[in-house]
Design a protein around this motif. Structure first.
Motif, mmCIF file in Angstrom:
data_model
loop_
_atom_site.group_PDB
_atom_site.id
_atom_site.type_symbol
_atom_site.label_atom_id
_atom_site.label_comp_id
_atom_site.label_asym_id
_atom_site.label_seq_id
_atom_site.Cartn_x
_atom_site.Cartn_y
_atom_site.Cartn_z
ATOM 1 N N GLU A 22 0.950 -1.317 0.109
ATOM 2 C CA GLU A 22 0.127 0.102 0.444
ATOM 3 C C GLU A 22 1.233 1.394 0.322
ATOM 4 O OE1 GLU A 22 -4.377 1.998 1.918
ATOM 5 O OE2 GLU A 22 -2.840 -0.179 3.178
ATOM 6 N N ASP A 23 1.765 0.761 1.174
ATOM 7 C CA ASP A 23 2.763 2.556 1.159
ATOM 8 C C ASP A 23 3.675 2.569 -0.537
ATOM 9 O OD1 ASP A 23 2.098 3.153 3.376
ATOM 10 O OD2 ASP A 23 3.547 1.972 4.380
ATOM 11 N N CYS A 24 4.352 1.596 -0.878
ATOM 12 C CA CYS A 24 4.781 1.325 -2.440
ATOM 13 C C CYS A 24 3.947 2.255 -2.665
ATOM 14 C CB CYS A 24 5.359 0.447 -2.821
ATOM 15 S SG CYS A 24 6.201 0.427 -3.775
ATOM 16 N N LEU A 25 2.807 1.562 -3.397
ATOM 17 C CA LEU A 25 1.663 2.273 -4.881
ATOM 18 C C LEU A 25 1.189 3.855 -4.434
ATOM 19 C CD1 LEU A 25 -0.775 -0.986 -4.858
ATOM 20 C CD2 LEU A 25 0.960 -0.477 -6.161
ATOM 21 N N ALA A 26 1.265 4.359 -2.799
ATOM 22 C CA ALA A 26 0.634 5.514 -2.606
ATOM 23 C C ALA A 26 1.820 6.310 -3.188
ATOM 24 C CB ALA A 26 0.961 5.801 -1.267
ATOM 25 N N SER A 27 3.145 5.996 -3.759
ATOM 26 C CA SER A 27 4.396 6.695 -3.435
ATOM 27 C C SER A 27 4.459 6.910 -5.172
ATOM 28 C CB SER A 27 6.001 5.817 -3.138
ATOM 29 O OG SER A 27 6.311 4.634 -3.640
ATOM 30 N N LEU A 28 3.334 6.439 -5.643
ATOM 31 C CA LEU A 28 4.175 6.337 -7.604
ATOM 32 C C LEU A 28 2.752 6.404 -8.226
ATOM 33 C CD1 LEU A 28 4.565 2.359 -7.234
ATOM 34 C CD2 LEU A 28 6.567 4.101 -8.082
ATOM 35 N N THR A 29 2.025 7.773 -7.199
ATOM 36 C CA THR A 29 1.060 8.234 -7.979
ATOM 37 C C THR A 29 1.831 9.701 -8.851
ATOM 38 O OG1 THR A 29 1.422 10.519 -5.981
ATOM 39 C CG2 THR A 29 -0.327 7.797 -5.913
ATOM 40 N N PHE A 30 3.321 9.871 -9.015
ATOM 41 C CA PHE A 30 3.290 10.607 -10.034
ATOM 42 C C PHE A 30 3.349 10.134 -11.653
ATOM 43 C CE2 PHE A 30 6.979 8.097 -8.723
ATOM 44 C CZ PHE A 30 7.900 7.868 -9.646
ATOM 45 N N ASP A 86 8.560 -3.558 -1.323
ATOM 46 C CA ASP A 86 9.693 -3.184 -0.064
ATOM 47 C C ASP A 86 10.656 -1.864 -0.418
ATOM 48 O OD1 ASP A 86 11.561 -4.305 -1.297
ATOM 49 O OD2 ASP A 86 12.339 -5.252 0.099
ATOM 50 N N GLU A 87 9.796 -0.807 -1.969
ATOM 51 C CA GLU A 87 10.611 0.063 -2.393
ATOM 52 C C GLU A 87 10.029 1.535 -1.929
ATOM 53 O OE1 GLU A 87 14.464 -1.808 -4.696
ATOM 54 O OE2 GLU A 87 12.727 -1.062 -5.838
ATOM 55 N N ARG A 88 10.068 2.505 -1.937
ATOM 56 C CA ARG A 88 9.372 3.307 -1.871
ATOM 57 C C ARG A 88 10.269 4.890 -2.841
ATOM 58 N NH1 ARG A 88 6.845 0.464 -0.102
ATOM 59 N NH2 ARG A 88 6.125 0.105 2.020
ATOM 60 N N VAL A 89 9.517 5.402 -3.365
ATOM 61 C CA VAL A 89 9.614 6.712 -4.653
ATOM 62 C C VAL A 89 9.286 8.355 -3.476
ATOM 63 C CG1 VAL A 89 9.606 7.561 -6.681
ATOM 64 C CG2 VAL A 89 9.214 5.867 -6.439
ATOM 65 N N LEU A 93 12.517 12.532 -5.667
ATOM 66 C CA LEU A 93 13.166 10.895 -6.547
ATOM 67 C C LEU A 93 11.807 10.906 -8.324
ATOM 68 C CD1 LEU A 93 14.519 9.320 -8.361
ATOM 69 C CD2 LEU A 93 13.927 7.688 -6.495
ATOM 70 N N ALA A 94 10.745 11.441 -7.282
ATOM 71 C CA ALA A 94 9.286 11.655 -8.245
ATOM 72 C C ALA A 94 9.769 12.852 -9.429
ATOM 73 C CB ALA A 94 8.019 11.467 -7.403
ATOM 74 N N SER A 95 10.019 13.848 -8.475
ATOM 75 C CA SER A 95 10.236 14.709 -9.335
ATOM 76 C C SER A 95 11.862 14.598 -10.266
ATOM 77 C CB SER A 95 10.574 16.373 -8.739
ATOM 78 O OG SER A 95 10.719 17.387 -9.231
ATOM 79 N N GLU A 96 12.607 14.351 -9.878
ATOM 80 C CA GLU A 96 13.797 14.144 -11.484
ATOM 81 C C GLU A 96 13.257 13.506 -11.922
ATOM 82 O OE1 GLU A 96 18.296 12.713 -10.960
ATOM 83 O OE2 GLU A 96 16.625 12.560 -9.035
ATOM 84 N N ILE A 97 12.688 11.783 -11.478
ATOM 85 C CA ILE A 97 12.274 10.937 -13.135
ATOM 86 C C ILE A 97 11.290 11.662 -13.918
ATOM 87 C CG2 ILE A 97 10.298 8.535 -13.628
ATOM 88 C CD1 ILE A 97 11.993 8.120 -11.106
ATOM 89 N N ARG A 98 10.404 12.747 -13.453
ATOM 90 C CA ARG A 98 9.697 13.328 -14.426
ATOM 91 C C ARG A 98 10.388 14.571 -15.497
ATOM 92 N NH1 ARG A 98 4.574 11.264 -14.995
ATOM 93 N NH2 ARG A 98 5.029 11.634 -16.828
ATOM 94 N N HIS A 166 19.026 10.788 -6.794
ATOM 95 C CA HIS A 166 17.878 11.311 -5.621
ATOM 96 C C HIS A 166 17.719 9.571 -5.527
ATOM 97 C CE1 HIS A 166 17.100 14.918 -6.121
ATOM 98 N NE2 HIS A 166 17.090 15.214 -4.730
ATOM 99 N N GLY A 167 17.588 8.882 -4.098
ATOM 100 C CA GLY A 167 17.645 7.962 -3.568
ATOM 101 C C GLY A 167 16.961 7.210 -3.943
ATOM 102 N N LEU A 168 16.147 6.202 -4.166
ATOM 103 C CA LEU A 168 15.057 5.350 -3.708
ATOM 104 C C LEU A 168 15.598 4.881 -1.898
ATOM 105 C CD1 LEU A 168 12.736 4.101 -4.877
ATOM 106 C CD2 LEU A 168 14.194 1.876 -6.119
ATOM 107 N N ILE A 169 13.696 4.698 -1.400
ATOM 108 C CA ILE A 169 13.757 3.615 -0.274
ATOM 109 C C ILE A 169 13.979 2.468 0.038
ATOM 110 C CG2 ILE A 169 12.965 4.092 2.288
ATOM 111 C CD1 ILE A 169 14.277 6.498 1.360
ATOM 112 N N HIS A 170 14.722 1.666 0.791
ATOM 113 C CA HIS A 170 14.041 0.349 0.165
ATOM 114 C C HIS A 170 14.732 -0.474 1.484
ATOM 115 C CE1 HIS A 170 16.208 -3.908 -1.209
ATOM 116 N NE2 HIS A 170 14.847 -3.626 -0.578
ATOM 117 N N LEU A 171 13.407 -0.834 1.915
ATOM 118 C CA LEU A 171 13.446 -1.616 3.407
ATOM 119 C C LEU A 171 13.939 -2.751 3.200
ATOM 120 C CD1 LEU A 171 9.524 0.340 3.976
ATOM 121 C CD2 LEU A 171 12.253 0.750 4.625
#
Length: 259
Positions: A22-30, A86-89, A93-98, A166-171
């Protein structure tokens, strides 16, 4: 909302990841569209993905590369970012990717990875199948393809290359006990690959890696700066081939008994 001209797909491959998805998908709304490949999930992963309104693909795959390549083919964007459950953007990082995809040449681009064991960020001492500090996760269709190994599959890359800032958060793991369990699982799969390919590691190679890999992670890559965490990672890396070697021998004895 995407105001650029390039469309971005996000790909997540998951197996029973209800605690993280759920948290992973929430970080991918961009992203403009999200594809979630669910491999033999028996938990709430499908419910979570469906509620998020993403494109869900379900199935059962023994080989990791098969499910990842299928997910890549299902992505509709001009660019694809591959993220594990288990990763979070981060927003940065989202802004940099776009921004990056609007002008970058087609190819594969590495994203830095910030690794956490529990709530501790472990910066130093990664490598040798234990973890990475960057990964080739942003790419254009046709420029990245996964191999058919059961664990740590090879990757075919083509086109331009580069690295984002910018880095990707990896739990990575909840604690070191989970780290040890993960390595145990990986070496079992590595042994199955080796036996299937008739490429068992030698005892000499296992003995050499016991020292060379431990030294590389703990000393050369600064694992000593992480204290007990760095020592644990170094020992996991050092004994990886030895564990694989022993498991290959056990598998072959079991096969001989059945013959």
């Amino acid at each position: 909302m995407n105001t650029g001209t390039k469309k971005l797909s996000a790909l997540v491959v998951a197996h029973n990841e209800e605690d993280y998805l759920e948290d992973c998908l929430a970080s991918l709304t961009f992203a403009d569209d999200v594809v979630v490949v669910l491999d033999r999930c028996t938990d709430r992963s499908k419910e979570i993905a469906t509620r998020a309104g993403v494109n869900v693909i379900e199935g059962a795959w023994e080989i990791e590369g098969e499910r990842r390549n299928l997910g890549i083919e299902a992505c509709k964007g001009d660019w694809i970012v591959e993220v594990d459950a288990d990763e979070r953007v981060t927003p940065e990082l989202a802004s940099e990717i776009r921004t990056h995809i609007e002008t970058a040449a087609p190819g594969v681009y590495a994203i830095p990875v910030r690794n956490f064991i529990g709530d501790k960020e472990v910066v130093h001492g990664w490598g040798a199948y234990i973890g990475v500090n960057s990964a080739n996760r942003l790419f254009t269709p046709g420029e990245k393809r996964w191999g058919m190994q059961r664990v740590h599959p090879s990757i075919e890359l083509s086109g331009a290359s580069g690295r984002l800032k910018h880095g990707l958060i990896h739990l990575v793991d909840r604690d070191l006990a989970e780290t040890f369990a993960r390595v145990n699982r990986y070496t079992t799969l590595a042994a199955r690959d080796a036996v299937a390919a008739d490429s068992d590691p030698s005892l000499f190679k296992a003995f050499r890696h016991l020292f060379s890999r431990s030294w590389k992670l703990f000393v050369q890559r600064g694992g000593y700066k992480e204290g007990a965490y760095g020592l644990a990672l170094a020992l996991c890396a050092g004994t990886y081939t030895l564990q694989t070697y022993v498991k290959c021998k056990e598998m072959r004895r079991a096969m001989a008994r059945k013959a």
